[in-house]
Design an enzyme around this catalytic site. Structure first.
Site, PDB file in Angstrom:
ATOM      1  CD  GLU A 234      -2.703   1.196   2.552  1.00 56.55           C
ATOM      2  OE1 GLU A 234      -3.411   0.190   2.750  1.00 56.55           O
ATOM      3  OE2 GLU A 234      -2.695   2.184   3.303  1.00 56.55           O
TER       4      GLU A 234
ATOM      5  CB  THR B 213      -4.079   5.819   1.011  1.00 51.67           C
ATOM      6  OG1 THR B 213      -3.107   6.829   0.796  1.00 51.67           O
ATOM      7  CG2 THR B 213      -3.460   4.605   1.670  1.00 51.67           C
TER       8      THR B 213
ATOM      9  CB  ALA C 243      -7.927  12.524   6.085  1.00 51.69           C
TER      10      ALA C 243
ATOM     11  N   GLY D  55     -14.098   6.387   5.457  1.00 46.91           N
ATOM     12  CA  GLY D  55     -13.245   7.535   5.775  1.00 46.91           C
ATOM     13  C   GLY D  55     -13.505   8.004   7.200  1.00 46.91           C
ATOM     14  CG  ASP D  56     -10.728   8.207   9.968  1.00 50.05           C
ATOM     15  OD1 ASP D  56     -11.452   7.364  10.542  1.00 50.05           O
ATOM     16  OD2 ASP D  56      -9.563   7.980   9.620  1.00 50.05           O
TER      17      ASP D  56
ATOM     18  CB  ALA E 146     -17.451   0.883   4.406  1.00 51.86           C
TER      19      ALA E 146
ATOM     20  CE1 TYR F 146     -10.623   0.004  11.023  1.00 52.06           C
ATOM     21  CE2 TYR F 146     -12.604  -1.048  10.149  1.00 52.06           C
ATOM     22  CZ  TYR F 146     -11.663  -0.035  10.105  1.00 52.06           C
ATOM     23  OH  TYR F 146     -11.743   0.923   9.126  1.00 52.06           O
TER      24      TYR F 146
ATOM     25  CG  HIS G  36     -14.144   1.639  13.306  1.00 50.94           C
ATOM     26  ND1 HIS G  36     -14.917   2.702  13.695  1.00 50.94           N
ATOM     27  CD2 HIS G  36     -13.279   2.113  12.379  1.00 50.94           C
ATOM     28  CE1 HIS G  36     -14.540   3.776  13.004  1.00 50.94           C
ATOM     29  NE2 HIS G  36     -13.555   3.444  12.195  1.00 50.94           N
TER      30      HIS G  36
ATOM     31  CE  LYS H 135     -16.563  -2.876   6.820  1.00 48.51           C
ATOM     32  NZ  LYS H 135     -15.478  -1.934   7.144  1.00 48.51           N
TER      33      LYS H 135
HETATM   34  P1  FAD Z   1     -17.373   1.516   8.112  1.00 46.24           P
HETATM   35  O1  FAD Z   1     -17.281   0.081   7.785  1.00 46.24           O
HETATM   36  O2  FAD Z   1     -18.480   2.294   7.498  1.00 46.24           O
HETATM   37  O3  FAD Z   1     -17.422   1.638   9.692  1.00 46.24           O
HETATM   38  C1  FAD Z   1     -17.224   2.883  10.353  1.00 46.24           C
HETATM   39  C2  FAD Z   1     -17.894   2.882  11.711  1.00 46.24           C
HETATM   40  O4  FAD Z   1     -19.305   2.951  11.559  1.00 46.24           O
HETATM   41  C3  FAD Z   1     -17.634   1.630  12.527  1.00 46.24           C
HETATM   42  O5  FAD Z   1     -17.545   1.999  13.884  1.00 46.24           O
HETATM   43  C4  FAD Z   1     -18.859   0.774  12.268  1.00 46.24           C
HETATM   44  O6  FAD Z   1     -19.107  -0.099  13.325  1.00 46.24           O
HETATM   45  C5  FAD Z   1     -19.936   1.814  12.108  1.00 46.24           C
HETATM   46  N1  FAD Z   1     -20.972   1.421  11.137  1.00 46.24           N
HETATM   47  C6  FAD Z   1     -20.785   0.766   9.976  1.00 46.24           C
HETATM   48  N2  FAD Z   1     -21.939   0.615   9.317  1.00 46.24           N
HETATM   49  C7  FAD Z   1     -22.898   1.210  10.077  1.00 46.24           C
HETATM   50  C8  FAD Z   1     -24.287   1.393   9.925  1.00 46.24           C
HETATM   51  N3  FAD Z   1     -24.953   0.927   8.865  1.00 46.24           N
HETATM   52  N4  FAD Z   1     -24.955   2.058  10.920  1.00 46.24           N
HETATM   53  C9  FAD Z   1     -24.303   2.544  12.001  1.00 46.24           C
HETATM   54  N5  FAD Z   1     -22.969   2.385  12.185  1.00 46.24           N
HETATM   55  C10 FAD Z   1     -22.264   1.733  11.233  1.00 46.24           C
HETATM   56  N6  FAD Z   1      -9.047   6.178   5.306  1.00 46.24           N
HETATM   57  C11 FAD Z   1      -8.914   7.108   4.330  1.00 46.24           C
HETATM   58  O7  FAD Z   1      -9.384   8.251   4.492  1.00 46.24           O
HETATM   59  N7  FAD Z   1      -8.264   6.814   3.153  1.00 46.24           N
HETATM   60  C12 FAD Z   1      -7.729   5.579   2.901  1.00 46.24           C
HETATM   61  O8  FAD Z   1      -7.164   5.341   1.841  1.00 46.24           O
HETATM   62  C13 FAD Z   1      -7.846   4.580   3.913  1.00 46.24           C
HETATM   63  N8  FAD Z   1      -7.346   3.332   3.731  1.00 46.24           N
HETATM   64  C14 FAD Z   1      -7.514   2.385   4.703  1.00 46.24           C
HETATM   65  C15 FAD Z   1      -6.988   1.090   4.490  1.00 46.24           C
HETATM   66  C16 FAD Z   1      -7.126   0.110   5.462  1.00 46.24           C
HETATM   67  C17 FAD Z   1      -6.564  -1.275   5.218  1.00 46.24           C
HETATM   68  C18 FAD Z   1      -7.788   0.415   6.681  1.00 46.24           C
HETATM   69  C19 FAD Z   1      -7.921  -0.631   7.744  1.00 46.24           C
HETATM   70  C20 FAD Z   1      -8.296   1.686   6.902  1.00 46.24           C
HETATM   71  C21 FAD Z   1      -8.172   2.688   5.917  1.00 46.24           C
HETATM   72  N9  FAD Z   1      -8.682   3.971   6.105  1.00 46.24           N
HETATM   73  C22 FAD Z   1      -8.537   4.930   5.128  1.00 46.24           C
HETATM   74  C23 FAD Z   1      -9.303   4.364   7.391  1.00 46.24           C
HETATM   75  C24 FAD Z   1     -10.840   4.244   7.382  1.00 46.24           C
HETATM   76  O9  FAD Z   1     -11.391   5.195   6.487  1.00 46.24           O
HETATM   77  C25 FAD Z   1     -11.314   4.500   8.816  1.00 46.24           C
HETATM   78  O10 FAD Z   1     -10.930   3.449   9.639  1.00 46.24           O
HETATM   79  C26 FAD Z   1     -12.786   4.848   8.987  1.00 46.24           C
HETATM   80  O11 FAD Z   1     -12.967   5.383  10.296  1.00 46.24           O
HETATM   81  C27 FAD Z   1     -13.732   3.678   8.853  1.00 46.24           C
HETATM   82  O12 FAD Z   1     -13.790   3.224   7.579  1.00 46.24           O
HETATM   83  P2  FAD Z   1     -14.611   1.879   7.220  1.00 46.24           P
HETATM   84  O13 FAD Z   1     -14.599   1.791   5.756  1.00 46.24           O
HETATM   85  O14 FAD Z   1     -14.096   0.736   7.995  1.00 46.24           O
HETATM   86  O15 FAD Z   1     -16.051   2.304   7.754  1.00 46.24           O
END
Ligand code: FAD
Length: 286
Positions: free
Chosen positions: A17, A48, A51, A108-109, A127, A147, A151, A167
């Site tokens: 990555e 990536t 943010a 994303g964050d 996601a 995670y 998470h 997901k």
């Molecule tokens: P989600 O799967 O949507 O989860 C986020 C939070 O929401 C979790 O706490 C989950 O429990 C909760 N949730 C999920 N679905 C629901 C729902 N339907 N209702 C209520 N709550 C829900 N960030 C970047 O900005 N750019 C990158 O390129 C990037 N690359 C990454 C690569 C890897 C391998 C990893 C592990 C992380 C990466 N991240 C990146 C960070 C990621 O964007 C963050 O960890 C973000 O906070 C969560 O993303 P997610 O896709 O896991 O979110």
């Protein structure tokens, strides 16, 4: 080629990555890093997305640069935070036209300057929604994040698995984990996934532990435990960066060896665009 097909065929291997450089010099350097790491016959390389979607242009620029090498399997990351369906559709359609068949789908964050940011107000909130949206746009292989320690926003591991399941049900083809430094968290994630009948490939995300201050910063944002012993050892080497890097690399090699001994044979390295540390680790493992 789709990463899902590669993971079906190849049970062993390394993925890398990168982050998109902001300067021309950085792009040139990324190009040579990719060339060096290509010698390890990677499973795929990913790029990536900054943010808050801030590196939208640079991610595409870097991916298209690497794509000139027809042998590489590439995967841009894409986040939905701060973007509407129309914005995302444009990017996904462009990727389809450019022959990109793999996308890492992430929420994303929350923006740092927006306390209490409400994801549910977005057109694409999580996601799982992005996975579904990408799949509706075309025939893509989609990766998602999982995670080992849960998470950071999620209050417990059952809930974390509940949303992970969403997901996968939305069509995710494989998963890459958040970094972890204690393999027990990864093994227990695999068990939780198995218990929930989730069968997609899960590739462990490995961050070489070369700079304790940076890793502590990443860890505090992501709920990742740094084992006390290595933290103490690296802390004591703060004034000796080379020694710290050497000790950190040795730790990562031990971590990967333990994974190998437990039947884990594919690795996704967070390279931080630095080839030397990665090649040192790979040489020790092969
Ligand atoms: P989600 O799967 O949507 O989860 C986020 C939070 O929401 C979790 O706490 C989950 O429990 C909760 N949730 C999920 N679905 C629901 C729902 N339907 N209702 C209520 N709550 C829900 N960030 C970047 O900005 N750019 C990158 O390129 C990037 N690359 C990454 C690569 C890897 C391998 C990893 C592990 C992380 C990466 N991240 C990146 C960070 C990621 O964007 C963050 O960890 C973000 O906070 C969560 O993303 P997610 O896709 O896991 O979110």
């Amino acid at each position: 080629m789709k990463i899902s097909e590669i993971l079906t065929k190849r049970k062993k291997g390394f993925a890398f990555e990168f982050f998109p450089p902001r300067t021309r010099k950085g792009l040139v350097s990324l190009n040579s890093t990719a060339k060096i790491l290509k010698r390890c016959d990677p499973l795929y390389m990913s790029m990536t997305y900054g943010a808050g979607g801030k590196t939208r242009e640079t991610t595409r620029e870097a991916i298209y640069m690497l794509k000139k090498d027809k042998d590489l399997t590439l995967m841009p990351h894409l986040t939905s935070v701060g973007a509407g369906k129309d914005d995302l559709k444009l990017i996904i359609e462009e990727y389809a036209r450019e022959g990109i068949v793999n996308i890492m789908a992430l929420r994303g964050d929350p923006p740092l300057d927006e306390a209490g940011f409400d994801f549910s107000c977005q057109e694409i909130s999580y996601a799982c929604d992005l996975v579904k949206f990408i799949k509706e746009q075309g025939d893509f292989c989609v990766g998602v994040a999982v995670y080992p320690e849960g998470h950071i926003e999620c209050s417990n591991l059952d809930k974390d698995m509940y949303y992970t399941r969403k997901k996968i049900d939305a069509g995710a083809d494989f998963a890459v984990t958040q970094m972890f430094f204690d393999n027990r968290y990864f093994y227990s994630l695999l068990q939780r996934m198995k218990k929930n009948n989730i069968e997609i490939p899960v590739v462990p995300g490995i961050l070489p532990l070369t700079n304790i201050d940076k890793v502590k910063q990443f860890s505090s944002l992501s709920r990742t435990t740094i084992p006390k012993e290595i933290e103490k050892e690296l802390n004591s080497l703060r004034n000796y960066p080379r020694e710290m890097e050497k000790t950190g690399v040795e730790f990562t090699i031990r971590q990967c060896r333990d994974l190998l001994n437990n039947g884990v044979t594919r690795f996704h390295f967070f390279t931080l665009n630095k080839p030397k540390v990665i090649t040192t680790i790979l040489e020790a493992l092969t």
